[in-house]
Design a protein around this motif. Sequence first.
Motif, PDB file in Angstrom:
ATOM      1  N   GLY A  19       0.810  -1.209   0.000  1.00  0.00           N
ATOM      2  CA  GLY A  19       0.000   0.000   0.000  1.00  0.00           C
ATOM      3  C   GLY A  19       0.844   1.260   0.000  1.00  0.00           C
ATOM      4  O   GLY A  19       0.536   2.235  -0.699  1.00  0.00           O
ATOM      5  N   GLN A  23       0.863   4.002  -3.014  1.00  0.00           N
ATOM      6  CA  GLN A  23       0.613   5.432  -2.800  1.00  0.00           C
ATOM      7  C   GLN A  23       1.758   6.280  -3.340  1.00  0.00           C
ATOM      8  O   GLN A  23       1.544   7.338  -3.931  1.00  0.00           O
ATOM      9  CB  GLN A  23       0.409   5.714  -1.308  1.00  0.00           C
ATOM     10  CG  GLN A  23      -0.917   5.224  -0.763  1.00  0.00           C
ATOM     11  CD  GLN A  23      -2.100   5.935  -1.389  1.00  0.00           C
ATOM     12  OE1 GLN A  23      -2.037   7.117  -1.738  1.00  0.00           O
ATOM     13  NE2 GLN A  23      -3.203   5.224  -1.556  1.00  0.00           N
ATOM     14  N   THR A 207      -3.202   0.809  -6.165  1.00  0.00           N
ATOM     15  CA  THR A 207      -3.713   1.147  -4.841  1.00  0.00           C
ATOM     16  C   THR A 207      -4.928   0.302  -4.485  1.00  0.00           C
ATOM     17  O   THR A 207      -5.125  -0.048  -3.321  1.00  0.00           O
ATOM     18  CB  THR A 207      -4.082   2.642  -4.755  1.00  0.00           C
ATOM     19  OG1 THR A 207      -5.166   2.936  -5.649  1.00  0.00           O
ATOM     20  CG2 THR A 207      -2.894   3.517  -5.104  1.00  0.00           C
TER      21      THR A 207
END
Length: 231
Positions: A19, A23, A207
Amino acid sequence: MFYFDPAYFLFALPPLLLGIWAQFKVKSAFKKYSQVATQNGVTGAQAALRILQRGGLENVNVEMTSGMLSDHYDPRQKVLRLSEEVYSLPSIASVGVAAHEAGHALQDKVNYSPLAIRSAMVPVVSIGSNLGPILFMIGLFMQGVLGSSLAWAGIILFAGTALFALVTLPVEFDASRRAKELLVSQGIVSQREMAGVNAVLDAAALTYVAAAAQAIMQLLYYVMVMNRRKD
């Protein structure tokens, strides 16, 4: 103590790192291609409107909203909301994001089933994502059948969150596929400019993969804890 269970990190750390990486990728790609202007000077709002009009969606409004990368399509109000930068800038990143959101409106028009399922799940998921872990924790620290029942109820509620994350994947992938096809076929960007669009939309897709991985691994951890508790 449950809070310091080393096994938790085996489940949580890999998707967490994914994650963070996702990002980083999406922010860096958006920043890079926000500084690359489209050859024909089309802004995100103009790109979205062109796609919607040619798709027969004159009833869908395009509005500006606050917040970076807060872009979304509201199927209930038939409104496509674009962040200020996406709405107003004639950049590769802007038209890519705007076209992606217009892709969701096109999905809505043809009753794309994963989108309909995801929309129907929103009220349940909003409850389950918050209440599920709470019930699970309460159940863990209670003894007997009641404690186990509460914990499993929490797991079932949270399972809806994991399912929602999985259903989201085809919705987002399909919207990006539609966006990429329409941007070229409608002459909004050239084939050469598609490299930037692909970089932005592929990073955004990562994402959603990371979010699904996090939800699934958390669910699996809950189940493992309960099975270990029986033993």
